[in-house]
Design an enzyme around this catalytic site. Structure first.
Site, PDB file in Angstrom:
ATOM      1  N   CYS A 164       9.673  -1.807   9.093  1.00 24.07           N
ATOM      2  CA  CYS A 164       8.426  -1.058   8.918  1.00 24.07           C
ATOM      3  C   CYS A 164       8.391  -0.604   7.465  1.00 24.07           C
ATOM      4  CB  CYS A 164       8.431   0.154   9.853  1.00 24.07           C
ATOM      5  SG  CYS A 164       7.048   1.284   9.618  1.00 24.07           S
TER       6      CYS A 164
ATOM      7  N   HIS B  87       1.724  -5.438   9.965  1.00 20.58           N
ATOM      8  CA  HIS B  87       0.569  -5.916  10.737  1.00 20.58           C
ATOM      9  C   HIS B  87      -0.245  -6.983  10.017  1.00 20.58           C
ATOM     10  CE1 HIS B  87       1.400  -2.401  13.099  1.00 20.58           C
ATOM     11  NE2 HIS B  87       0.333  -2.549  13.867  1.00 20.58           N
TER      12      HIS B  87
HETATM   13  N1  DGL Z   1       4.661  -0.798  10.506  1.00 27.85           N
HETATM   14  C1  DGL Z   1       3.845  -0.127   9.513  1.00 27.85           C
HETATM   15  C2  DGL Z   1       4.135  -0.692   8.115  1.00 27.85           C
HETATM   16  O1  DGL Z   1       4.691  -1.758   7.954  1.00 27.85           O
HETATM   17  C3  DGL Z   1       2.374  -0.257   9.822  1.00 27.85           C
HETATM   18  C4  DGL Z   1       1.946   0.515  11.047  1.00 27.85           C
HETATM   19  C5  DGL Z   1       1.979   2.009  10.875  1.00 27.85           C
HETATM   20  O2  DGL Z   1       1.222   2.557  10.057  1.00 27.85           O
HETATM   21  O3  DGL Z   1       2.769   2.630  11.582  1.00 27.85           O
HETATM   22  O4  DGL Z   1       3.791  -0.047   7.155  1.00 27.85           O
END
Ligand code: DGL
Length: 276
Positions: free
Chosen positions: A74, A195
């Site tokens: 993430c 995403h």
């Molecule tokens: N997984 C997050 C990222 O890669 C996107 C989703 C979120 O904002 O939690 O920044």
């Protein structure tokens, strides 16, 4: 479960599954546990302290499930929580455990993709505000100019299954126009959010042909492979039973499974992991 020593993959929700897809493809033998904090996702607009608190709590859950190594799949968590976890929390908890992120491995190679030495980095508000990509890319490629762009509506579009609908075009174009307005020399756009690969078709269709769009899953997976080659003490701890378990902090596991298959390109059956 504790006789296994899986690799833990953490994300705020489903997005990390795009990174996990690449990791599972490049390193298929290991056992894996994926944990999505869907009950509290998205993290993108949350404060530094909240993102750290949530991320560390989930990392500890993965440690309790037997993972000696956790990947923060993430960008937002890597940008806002990883440093504190590596430099403070792990020392108190268990210095033999390791937590790695997605920003450094991406920054290490992204400069090799550009001819013009101008890169656009697309991410959440949190990732952009942290300036992590700006700082890390300039460490490895001081000659590269980085233009950041927050795309706050792209995650909700994907989460709501609207990313392949005609209405998404407006918001894809909106942020691409904004980043391209920062420099006419940009020839590489990094998808610095888990995403965004789901929007890649629309992004590519909108851009001039000479601009490369780079998702980060394969980059992160190759870097993990290299890390395990270099760290035999960790590699030898990890079990290789080829299992994949999926946990979500949301009590609606059916909803997770439905979305997850879209991100992971494979049917997923998840279990509920209760936040204490
Ligand atoms: N997984 C997050 C990222 O890669 C996107 C989703 C979120 O904002 O939690 O920044």
């Amino acid at each position: 479960m504790l006789n296994k020593q899986p690799i833990g993959i953490f994300d705020s929700g489903y997005g990390g599954l795009t990174v996990f897809r690449s990791i599972a493809d490049q390193l298929p033998d290991y056992d894996y546990i994926y944990l999505g904090d869907n009950a509290r996702a998205p993290y993108g607009n949350r404060s530094f302290n909240t993102i750290h608190e949530y991320t560390w709590q989930c990392v500890q859950m993965l440690f309790e499930m037997g993972c000696p190594l956790v990947i923060l799949a993430c960008n937002t968590a890597s940008a806002k929580a990883l440093r504190t976890i590596q430099q403070r929390d792990l020392i108190h908890e268990d210095p033999s455990k390791r937590v790695l992120g997605v920003i450094r491995p991406t920054a290490e190679v992204i400069g090799n993709y550009t001819q013009t030495k101008q890169i656009g980095v697309l991410g959440t508000k949190g990732t952009v505000q942290s300036k992590s990509y700006l700082i890390e890319i300039n460490n490895f490629f001081p000659e590269v100019k980085v233009h950041q762009q927050a795309c706050p509506l792209w995650v909700p579009l994907v989460e709501n299954g609207e990313h392949d609908q005609p209405g998404a075009d407006y918001f894809v174009k909106k942020y691409l126009d904004q980043v391209l307005a920062k420099s006419t020399e940009i020839d590489t756009l990094l998808l610095a959010c888990t995403h965004y690969p789901l929007l890649q078709g629309k992004i590519t269709a909108y851009l001039p042909k000479h601009i490369k769009v780079v998702p980060q899953g394969d980059i992160v997976a190759a870097s993990l492979k290299d890390y395990l080659n270099r760290h035999s003490e960790m590699e030898q701890k990890l079990t290789k039973g080829h299992t994949r378990q999926f946990f979500t902090t949301s009590d609606d596991t059916d909803d997770f499974d439905h979305h997850a298959s879209m991100f992971f390109s494979e049917q997923v059956k998840s279990e509920y992991a209760s936040l204490k």
